[in-house]
Design a protein around this motif. Structure first.
Motif, PDB file in Angstrom:
ATOM      1  N   ILE A 280       0.739  -1.164   0.003  1.00  0.00           N
ATOM      2  CA  ILE A 280       0.003  -0.033  -0.055  1.00  0.00           C
ATOM      3  C   ILE A 280       0.821   1.256  -0.022  1.00  0.00           C
ATOM      4  CG2 ILE A 280      -1.531   1.288   1.156  1.00  0.00           C
ATOM      5  CD1 ILE A 280      -2.853  -1.324   2.082  1.00  0.00           C
ATOM      6  N   PHE A 281       1.908   1.222   0.686  1.00  0.00           N
ATOM      7  CA  PHE A 281       2.823   2.264   0.817  1.00  0.00           C
ATOM      8  C   PHE A 281       3.405   2.694  -0.744  1.00  0.00           C
ATOM      9  CE2 PHE A 281       4.252   2.829   5.709  1.00  0.00           C
ATOM     10  CZ  PHE A 281       2.859   3.297   5.804  1.00  0.00           C
ATOM     11  N   ALA A 282       4.099   1.511  -1.121  1.00  0.00           N
ATOM     12  CA  ALA A 282       4.659   1.737  -2.449  1.00  0.00           C
ATOM     13  C   ALA A 282       3.769   2.089  -3.531  1.00  0.00           C
ATOM     14  CB  ALA A 282       5.360   0.403  -2.983  1.00  0.00           C
ATOM     15  N   SER A 283       2.453   1.620  -3.522  1.00  0.00           N
ATOM     16  CA  SER A 283       1.454   2.051  -4.447  1.00  0.00           C
ATOM     17  C   SER A 283       1.221   3.487  -4.399  1.00  0.00           C
ATOM     18  CB  SER A 283       0.152   1.178  -4.252  1.00  0.00           C
ATOM     19  OG  SER A 283       0.545  -0.068  -4.598  1.00  0.00           O
ATOM     20  N   SER A 284       0.806   3.676  -3.243  1.00  0.00           N
ATOM     21  CA  SER A 284       0.286   5.268  -2.868  1.00  0.00           C
ATOM     22  C   SER A 284       1.714   6.257  -3.049  1.00  0.00           C
ATOM     23  CB  SER A 284       0.112   5.322  -1.362  1.00  0.00           C
ATOM     24  OG  SER A 284      -0.973   4.421  -1.182  1.00  0.00           O
ATOM     25  N   TYR A 322       8.827   0.149  -8.147  1.00  0.00           N
ATOM     26  CA  TYR A 322       7.675  -0.645  -7.399  1.00  0.00           C
ATOM     27  C   TYR A 322       8.463  -1.564  -6.324  1.00  0.00           C
ATOM     28  CZ  TYR A 322       3.089  -2.392  -6.360  1.00  0.00           C
ATOM     29  OH  TYR A 322       1.753  -2.950  -5.859  1.00  0.00           O
ATOM     30  N   PHE A 323       9.308  -2.605  -6.990  1.00  0.00           N
ATOM     31  CA  PHE A 323       9.587  -3.604  -6.230  1.00  0.00           C
ATOM     32  C   PHE A 323      10.559  -3.149  -5.075  1.00  0.00           C
ATOM     33  CE2 PHE A 323      12.725  -6.870  -5.654  1.00  0.00           C
ATOM     34  CZ  PHE A 323      12.218  -8.025  -5.604  1.00  0.00           C
ATOM     35  N   PHE A 328      12.001  -1.869   0.399  1.00  0.00           N
ATOM     36  CA  PHE A 328      12.416  -0.873   1.659  1.00  0.00           C
ATOM     37  C   PHE A 328      11.352  -0.771   2.797  1.00  0.00           C
ATOM     38  CE2 PHE A 328      11.789   3.573   2.690  1.00  0.00           C
ATOM     39  CZ  PHE A 328      12.868   4.062   3.522  1.00  0.00           C
ATOM     40  N   PHE A 329       9.769  -0.554   2.223  1.00  0.00           N
ATOM     41  CA  PHE A 329       8.769  -0.233   3.188  1.00  0.00           C
ATOM     42  C   PHE A 329       8.737  -1.352   4.055  1.00  0.00           C
ATOM     43  CE2 PHE A 329       7.237   3.345   0.355  1.00  0.00           C
ATOM     44  CZ  PHE A 329       7.501   4.227   1.353  1.00  0.00           C
ATOM     45  N   ALA A 330       8.927  -2.784   3.741  1.00  0.00           N
ATOM     46  CA  ALA A 330       8.831  -4.064   4.322  1.00  0.00           C
ATOM     47  C   ALA A 330       9.834  -4.000   5.472  1.00  0.00           C
ATOM     48  CB  ALA A 330       9.200  -5.324   3.515  1.00  0.00           C
ATOM     49  N   PHE A 331      11.065  -3.597   5.359  1.00  0.00           N
ATOM     50  CA  PHE A 331      12.251  -3.456   6.330  1.00  0.00           C
ATOM     51  C   PHE A 331      11.748  -2.369   7.230  1.00  0.00           C
ATOM     52  CE2 PHE A 331      14.617  -6.218   3.520  1.00  0.00           C
ATOM     53  CZ  PHE A 331      15.344  -6.806   4.653  1.00  0.00           C
ATOM     54  N   LEU A 380      11.022  -9.984  -0.301  1.00  0.00           N
ATOM     55  CA  LEU A 380      11.223 -10.291  -1.886  1.00  0.00           C
ATOM     56  C   LEU A 380       9.805 -10.854  -2.239  1.00  0.00           C
ATOM     57  CD1 LEU A 380      14.827 -11.518  -1.872  1.00  0.00           C
ATOM     58  CD2 LEU A 380      13.794  -9.568  -2.756  1.00  0.00           C
ATOM     59  N   TYR A 381       9.355 -11.672  -1.417  1.00  0.00           N
ATOM     60  CA  TYR A 381       7.773 -12.544  -1.741  1.00  0.00           C
ATOM     61  C   TYR A 381       6.781 -11.427  -2.096  1.00  0.00           C
ATOM     62  CZ  TYR A 381       3.268 -13.632   0.613  1.00  0.00           C
ATOM     63  OH  TYR A 381       2.099 -13.703   0.830  1.00  0.00           O
ATOM     64  N   LEU A 382       6.564 -10.363  -0.980  1.00  0.00           N
ATOM     65  CA  LEU A 382       5.861  -9.275  -1.367  1.00  0.00           C
ATOM     66  C   LEU A 382       6.020  -8.612  -2.727  1.00  0.00           C
ATOM     67  CD1 LEU A 382       5.536  -7.272   2.000  1.00  0.00           C
ATOM     68  CD2 LEU A 382       3.732  -8.589   0.924  1.00  0.00           C
TER      69      LEU A 382
END
Length: 437
Positions: A280-284, A322-323, A328-331, A380-382
């Motif tokens: 959601i963060f990356a898309s926004s 996007y990837f 980044f946002f996962a960490f 990486l899975y996300l």
């Protein structure tokens, strides 16, 4: 899962909760089809038909609203203002000491933070509602529609204020409905409404793929997409259930004549600790440049570059950014949501320790090390799951709202698993055999 629902319907009090939840869902879905005053509904339907599912930068928000955003209905903003407010408050809890202190106060502090979330939700709803009305009036909501400028025929200030107030009130009602489900129904209300909003877009999206298909009148493409979706659901369930269990041993303590402790337990660290938040963060974040370029006038070089590279989901630069943003946002989210030092201090306070690791700082360092190691495969899975719609754009000539996209699958599977777990736990409380065996 079906067995759990069947058993729940046989239990009177659980049956009432399930029927109450279904009733709220019906009310929510009815609200997503009631247009707000001041909108030409005929023009809106014509523009939706001409768009043919290509909703551009408004696709994500439209998905979370169950298709109500582009219909400009009472529940057009859906649950998005509440989600945004919750994320903002969660991030501010780490930054603002006052909010951090409230979080540690238990139920009273949590109630106060929930109250702040409601206020922020209303403020965001006013802001987003104003932006949606301005976008609809300018014709930018449906850029390729011939009657886009006629969606809001009356440009009077009173009409604009009425439209904004109506959508803000609709958001408040959605928030109230979600809290009703949480209090008197089954599962987390906001998550259930989000689940319903996303699932409501599946039939139309799947049928659009069938209509666009060319092999066997589109049925081969339709069957392939459904098969890919089932495989993705199985993969997401497998990874979402995966966890690293850190063993914890509690030492025995003598209090009076009684012995306490001496038990063994574990700390479950999920592989996907961040959930769907990084997507959601990356898309926004990637929507912001496209939104700025859409409302800017002229043909400057930066606007041309953004429209060329950051608005098409199948462009290599868009895919790479996007990837990387998801990773980044996962960490980032894991770092602010899980505090190894706080966990280590709580374990030390109650006499707990990890076998082979000293209590205190070494425990915190060990937890941080393990968390970083398992966050890599999770991030990486996300990223790979989120790129499925991009591959669908190339393989099936689908639109931006491919039904089995990463965000939708993650939310649906996550909410479904959590709801089933709650039903099973309540069934176990009411039919616990335990010592009777």
């Amino acid at each position: 899962m079906l067995t759990a629902f069947a058993r729940a319907f046989k239990t009177p009090d659980l049956r009432k909760k399930l029927l109450f939840t279904l009733g709220i869902i019906v009310v929510y879905r009815v609200g997503t089809h009631i247009p707000i005053p001041g909108v030409d509904y005929t023009s809106v339907q014509r523009c939706v038909d001409e768009a043919s599912g290509n909703q551009g930068i408004f696709g994500l928000v439209n998905m979370f609203s169950g298709g109500a955003l582009l219909q400009i209905t009472v529940f057009a903003l859906g649950i998005m203002p509440y989600i945004t407010a919750s994320i903002i408050l969660q991030l501010l809890t780490v930054v603002i000491p006052r909010l951090e202190a409230l979080k540690k106060e238990g139920q009273a502090g949590t109630s106060k933070i929930t109250q702040y979330t409601r206020y922020l939700t209303v403020a965001l709803a006013i802001l987003q509602g104003t932006g949606l009305v301005a976008t609809a009036r300018s014709g930018a909501l449906f850029s390729g529609c011939t009657v886009a400028s006629q969606i809001v025929p009356d440009r009077a200030i009173f009409t604009t204020i009425t439209m904004v107030i109506t959508m803000t009130a609709g958001t408040a009602v959605v928030m109230w409905l979600g809290e009703l489900i949480t209090d008197r129904g089954i599962g987390n209300g906001m998550s259930i409404l989000m689940f319903i909003s996303i699932a409501a877009t599946f039939p139309s999206a799947l049928w659009a793929i069938k209509k666009q298909g060319t092999l066997a009148d589109g049925w081969i493409e339709f069957g392939t997409v459904v098969a890919v979706g089932l495989v993705m659901v199985a993969l997401v369930v497998f990874v979402e259930q995966a966890q690293r269990r850190i063993p914890v041993q509690y030492a025995k303590r003598m209090i009076g004549r009684r012995s306490y402790g001496g038990t063994s337990t574990y700390i479950p660290l999920k592989v996907n600790q961040a959930g769907v938040i990084p997507v959601i963060f990356a898309s926004s974040l990637l929507y912001i440049p496209a939104l700025v370029a859409q409302f800017s006038s002229g043909n400057s070089s930066w606007k041309t570059w953004i429209e060329t590279n950051l608005t098409k989901g199948d462009h290599p630069i868009y895919i790479s950014l996007y990837f990387l943003l998801i990773v980044f946002f996962a960490f980032f989210y894991v770092a602010i949501s899980f505090n190894p030092e706080e966990v280590a201090d709580n374990m030390k306070k109650y006499g707990g320790f990890i076998p082979g690791i000293r209590a205190g700082r070494p425990t915190a360092e060990y937890l941080s090390y393990v968390l970083n190691r398992i966050t890599w495969p999770g991030s990486l899975y996300l990223g790979l799951i989120a790129l499925v719609p991009t591959m669908a754009l190339v393989g099936f000539n689908a639109n931006q709202n491919f039904p089995f996209g990463g965000t939708s699958i993650l939310i649906i599977v996550g909410v479904g698993l959590e709801t089933v777990k709650q039903i099973e736990s309540q069934l176990q409380q009411r039919n616990y055999e335990g010592f009777l065996r």
